[in-house]
Write a protein that holds these residues in place. Structure first.
Motif, PDB file in Angstrom:
ATOM      1  N   ALA A  72      91.362  10.602  21.220  1.00 46.33           N
ATOM      2  CA  ALA A  72      90.601   9.605  22.352  1.00 46.33           C
ATOM      3  C   ALA A  72      90.702   8.786  22.781  1.00 46.33           C
ATOM      4  O   ALA A  72      90.089   8.083  23.467  1.00 46.33           O
ATOM      5  CB  ALA A  72      89.132   9.779  21.496  1.00 46.33           C
ATOM      6  N   VAL A 279      84.341   5.527  20.035  1.00 47.86           N
ATOM      7  CA  VAL A 279      85.718   6.047  19.648  1.00 47.86           C
ATOM      8  C   VAL A 279      85.921   5.277  18.805  1.00 47.86           C
ATOM      9  O   VAL A 279      86.165   3.985  19.173  1.00 47.86           O
ATOM     10  CB  VAL A 279      86.902   6.219  20.852  1.00 47.86           C
ATOM     11  CG1 VAL A 279      88.687   7.158  19.880  1.00 47.86           C
ATOM     12  CG2 VAL A 279      87.090   6.900  21.771  1.00 47.86           C
ATOM     13  N   CYS A 306      84.335   9.684  17.637  1.00 50.78           N
ATOM     14  CA  CYS A 306      85.375  10.744  17.846  1.00 50.78           C
ATOM     15  C   CYS A 306      86.546   9.388  17.601  1.00 50.78           C
ATOM     16  O   CYS A 306      86.249   8.456  16.621  1.00 50.78           O
ATOM     17  CB  CYS A 306      86.159  10.070  19.335  1.00 50.78           C
ATOM     18  SG  CYS A 306      84.142  10.783  20.924  1.00 50.78           S
ATOM     19  N   GLY A 354      85.927  14.722  20.619  1.00 50.22           N
ATOM     20  CA  GLY A 354      87.293  13.873  21.179  1.00 50.22           C
ATOM     21  C   GLY A 354      86.836  14.777  22.614  1.00 50.22           C
ATOM     22  O   GLY A 354      87.087  13.685  23.677  1.00 50.22           O
TER      23      GLY A 354
END
Length: 445
Positions: A72, A279, A306, A354
């Motif tokens: 991601a 992320v 993610c 993701g």
């Protein structure tokens, strides 16, 4: 009279199928049916043999079949800077080594060769999709297209000149041109990629917000990566970076916020309420001593969490299996809770979460009928993964990327019994060595 078996392109029989959705489910002795690049069914293997007549049958007797991993956040051209300036803090690493090296070599050839190396590495490790953040997105896109790799191509925006663009107007003009050129690409889409709050002005963020809404694409940026970044923002702007982004109207479901090691409980709640995706890049953050993303707090709050590798210059690999393991272990230590960020949640963060963050959650990230066939097969009969009690736990805590045997992207075989399909490994290796000679000769270290 029973009906004739249905003709399909591909039937993959696996000892275990791990669909990710439903959460935590493992299917024993099932088959995934693929036609026209689309998953059309997941059924018990014995039923599949009578129901379908595949043009190709793949039997994975000791394997787990999982969704292709989704990286991601990455800077894949920087694979050519792997190991250049290790064991340094973030700003020293950036200002004294990475940015000067990029200034010397950044151009279409560097971008193309770096992405080629990265794609080969990612496929061998079971990754089938990347959220890319780098310059020359036109060259990046062309390389992904040629190699048949799924990606979201970042459209860079930063407040200083680079070889890609010199002015704000040029960054935005070229971003729109690349976006328009990729509209009909089946494996490629776009996101705006402003570098970070400390390198992008309010004016440019406001332009980004308006354009992202018009084009219906995400905004992907580094933020709250270090305590120093937050402290300097408070001294300069009188507010934390996240507060500034919220004031500018950027804290919403389009935002993909990378790193996020410095968060208050209020900021976590705001991310959850607004639909922000975060992320987590644990190995890069550890290597640069940037801080610890509160992964379990984010997950419990309902934030779409993610996993990304970041670039090879700060990791130093694109190994999503290693990243899952590190993310899960680190989350337990940070939370002080051995039950935090369990294996099924880590696998979900590296796949479906993701995909949802980058706008592809309806297409990839899980093994479900109607989704595209981005799949990875992982051998689990190695001594290092025996005995096997729980498949998801083994995938996250014991499996290495070298155990990935087969990979499909959009139903096309990219890795067959550990061998890359249609990729000249020797040529990629030779190019990487050529770049090493040039870059190392000019680095001040």
């Amino acid at each position: 009279m029973s009906p004739s078996p249905l003709s399909v392109d591909l039937l993959i029989e696996a000892r275990w199928v791990v669909p990710v959705e439903p959460h935590g489910v493992v299917l024993d002795d099932h088959a995934v049916i693929v036609n026209g690049g689309e998953i059309v069914a997941i059924v018990p293997a014995d039923e599949a043999r009578s129901l379908y007549a595949p043009r190709e049958r793949v039997t994975l007797a000791e394997h787990a079949l999982i969704p292709g991993l989704v990286n991601a956040h990455t800077h894949n051209p920087m694979t050519l800077l792997r190991g250049l300036a290790d064991d340094l803090p973030l700003m020293t690493w950036l200002q004294e080594h990475i940015w000067p090296a990029e200034g010397r070599v950044m151009g279409p050839d560097f971008i193309r060769d770096g992405v080629e190396l990265a794609v080969a590495e990612m496929i061998r490790g079971g990754t089938t999709c990347a959220n890319e953040n780098y310059f020359f997105p036109d060259v990046i896109a062309a390389t992904y297209r040629r190699m048949g790799f799924r990606a979201v191509v970042g459209l860079p925006v930063i407040d200083f000149p680079t070889p890609w663009a010199k002015t704000a107007d040029e960054y935005f003009q070229r971003a729109v041109e690349v976006h328009d050129a990729l509209r009909d690409e089946p494996l490629l889409s776009t996101a705006f990629a402003p570098h970070a709050p400390y390198t992008v002005s309010d004016e440019n963020f406001e332009r980004l917000r308006v354009l992202a809404e018009q084009l219906d694409i995400p905004i992907h940026l580094h933020t709250h990566e270090t305590a120093q970044e937050v402290d300097e923002a408070v001294a300069k702007d009188g507010m934390r970076p996240f507060e500034r982004l919220k004031k500018l109207g950027l804290v919403n479901e389009r935002l993909i916020a990378v790193h996020m090691t410095q968060l208050t409980d209020g900021e976590i709640a705001a991310c959850a309420a607004a639909g922000v995706s975060v992320v987590h890049c644990p190995e890069s953050n550890l290597k640069l001593a940037s801080g610890f993303c509160p992964a379990e707090k984010l997950r419990r709050a309902g934030v779409n969490l993610c996993i990304g590798t970041d670039g090879c210059a700060s990791n130093n690999d694109l190994d999503m299996f290693g990243e899952m393991r590190t993310a899960a272990l680190l989350a337990k230590a940070v939370a002080g809770d051995a039950a935090a960020f369990d294996a099924a949640s880590a696998l979900r963060a590296a796949t479906l979460n993701g995909a949802r963050a980058i706008g592809l959650g309806e297409r990839v990230g899980s093994i479900e009928p109607g989704k595209r066939a981005d799949l990875a097969a992982v051998r689990l009969d190695a001594l290092e993964t025996q005995p096997l009690y729980h498949v998801a736990s083994q995938l996250v805590y014991a499996t290495g990327r070298h155990q990935v045997s087969d990979v499909w992207i959009d139903g096309e075989r990219k890795l067959a019994d550990t061998r890359l399909v249609g990729v000249d490994i020797d040529a990629i290796r030779d190019k990487a060595r050529g770049w090493r000679q040039r870059i190392a000769a000019e680095d001040p270290a």
